[in-house]
Structure formats: structure tokens, C-alpha cells
Design an enzyme around this catalytic site. Structure first.
Site, PDB file in Angstrom:
ATOM      1  N   LEU A 177      34.380   7.184  -9.612  1.00  0.00           N
ATOM      2  CA  LEU A 177      35.580   7.664 -10.227  1.00  0.00           C
ATOM      3  C   LEU A 177      35.893   9.194  -9.354  1.00  0.00           C
ATOM      4  CD1 LEU A 177      35.574   6.702 -13.937  1.00  0.00           C
ATOM      5  CD2 LEU A 177      37.090   5.374 -12.163  1.00  0.00           C
ATOM      6  N   ASP A 178      37.047   9.248  -9.047  1.00  0.00           N
ATOM      7  CA  ASP A 178      37.320  10.494  -8.685  1.00  0.00           C
ATOM      8  C   ASP A 178      37.296  11.660  -9.690  1.00  0.00           C
ATOM      9  OD1 ASP A 178      38.308   9.441  -6.112  1.00  0.00           O
ATOM     10  OD2 ASP A 178      40.268   9.431  -6.744  1.00  0.00           O
ATOM     11  N   ALA A 179      36.979  12.816  -9.303  1.00  0.00           N
ATOM     12  CA  ALA A 179      36.820  13.932 -10.283  1.00  0.00           C
ATOM     13  C   ALA A 179      37.853  14.100 -11.173  1.00  0.00           C
ATOM     14  CB  ALA A 179      36.479  15.348  -9.508  1.00  0.00           C
TER      15      ALA A 179
END
Length: 146
Positions: free
Chosen positions: A53-55
Site C-alpha cells: 500500500l502507498d505510504a
């Protein structure tokens, strides 16, 4: 590990990853989900991220505790039997009730890290979306990457 555990068995742990926390340390450094892996398992073969997942994205993150579990999870994603669903609250919102975003994405990096950008040289990426609700100048959207 301060990240809440939503599910755990012999093969997998599902974490409730908060927004703002990277999954990998990356070139920019700083804390990441992987920093907590020693608390999840002391085995040499694992744990591994089954996806990422993106930050900036909060959500459920599947971590495989063994190599066989990792390969099984990757096969489920590759075959389309597992899917990611994203929800977002946005200001305003689209006029339509649903739609499709079909744009090529390319990984582009710099000193701060990397990002996916729309680029004709990129790989085809398709996401369906729909409005789940509207009110007070906001819209609640659902996104399903294909």
C-alpha cells in the site's frame, strides 16, 4: 509493533496500516511496516509483504509468515481471486455515479523515492469506481483496481 493486528493464523497476519507509514524503508529512510517484522515472526523464511500500500494509504495489509503462504497469496492476486478495494472521501466529487479510469502508469523515481505517474510508455492500468454516497459537498467513492 504498534500497528494493530486484525487477523493472524499460522500463515498470515493482516495489519491495519495507518496512513503516513511506509511499507518499505526506501531511499528516504524513516519508519516502515517492515521494521516490525521481527515481532511478527522469528523464522528465517519470512515474513514478507503479500502486496503493498502507498505510504499515504491506510488499510489492510496482508503479511505472509512463510514462503509458501507468500506464493499462495501472490497466486490469488495474479489470478484475480483476491482484490483490493479502496474508499476515499473527497471534496466535491464526480458528476457521474460510476466510471472507469484507464491510463498507463510508469514507475518514476528520484532522490525522495518513487511514484507511479501517468505516462504513455507505462503499463496499462484500469480502475473502476463508483459513488457510494454524497452529502455536504463531499462524496464517498469506491475504487477497484483491475
Amino acid at each position: 509493533m504498534d500497528i494493530p493486528i486484525l487477523f493472524r493464523d499460522q500463515r498470515f497476519v493482516v495489519l491495519d496500516k495507518p496512513a503516513g507509514l511506509k511499507v518499505h524503508t526506501g531511499p528516504g529512510g524513516g519508519p516502515s511496516v517492515e521494521d516490525g517484522f521481527p515481532a511478527l515472526s522469528r523464522r528465517r523464511d519470512g515474513p514478507w509483504l503479500a502486496h503493498r500500500l502507498d505510504a499515504d494509504t491506510a488499510g489492510c495489509l496482508v503479511v505472509a509468515l512463510r514462503r509458501a503462504a507468500l506464493l499462495a497469496a501472490q497466486a490469488e492476486f495474479a489470478a484475480g481471486r483476491a482484490e483490493k478495494i479502496y474508499w476515499a472521501a473527497v471534496s466535491g466529487g464526480p458528476a457521474a455515479a460510476a466510471g472507469v479510469v484507464d491510463s498507463p502508469l510508469l514507475k518514476r523515481g528520484d532522490r525522495a523515492g518513487w511514484r507511479m505517474v501517468v505516462d504513455p510508455a507505462g503499463q496499462r492500468a484500469v480502475t473502476t469506481w463508483r459513488v457510494l454516497g454524497r452529502g455536504d459537498g463531499m462524496a464517498w467513492l469506491e475504487f477497484r483496481p483491475r
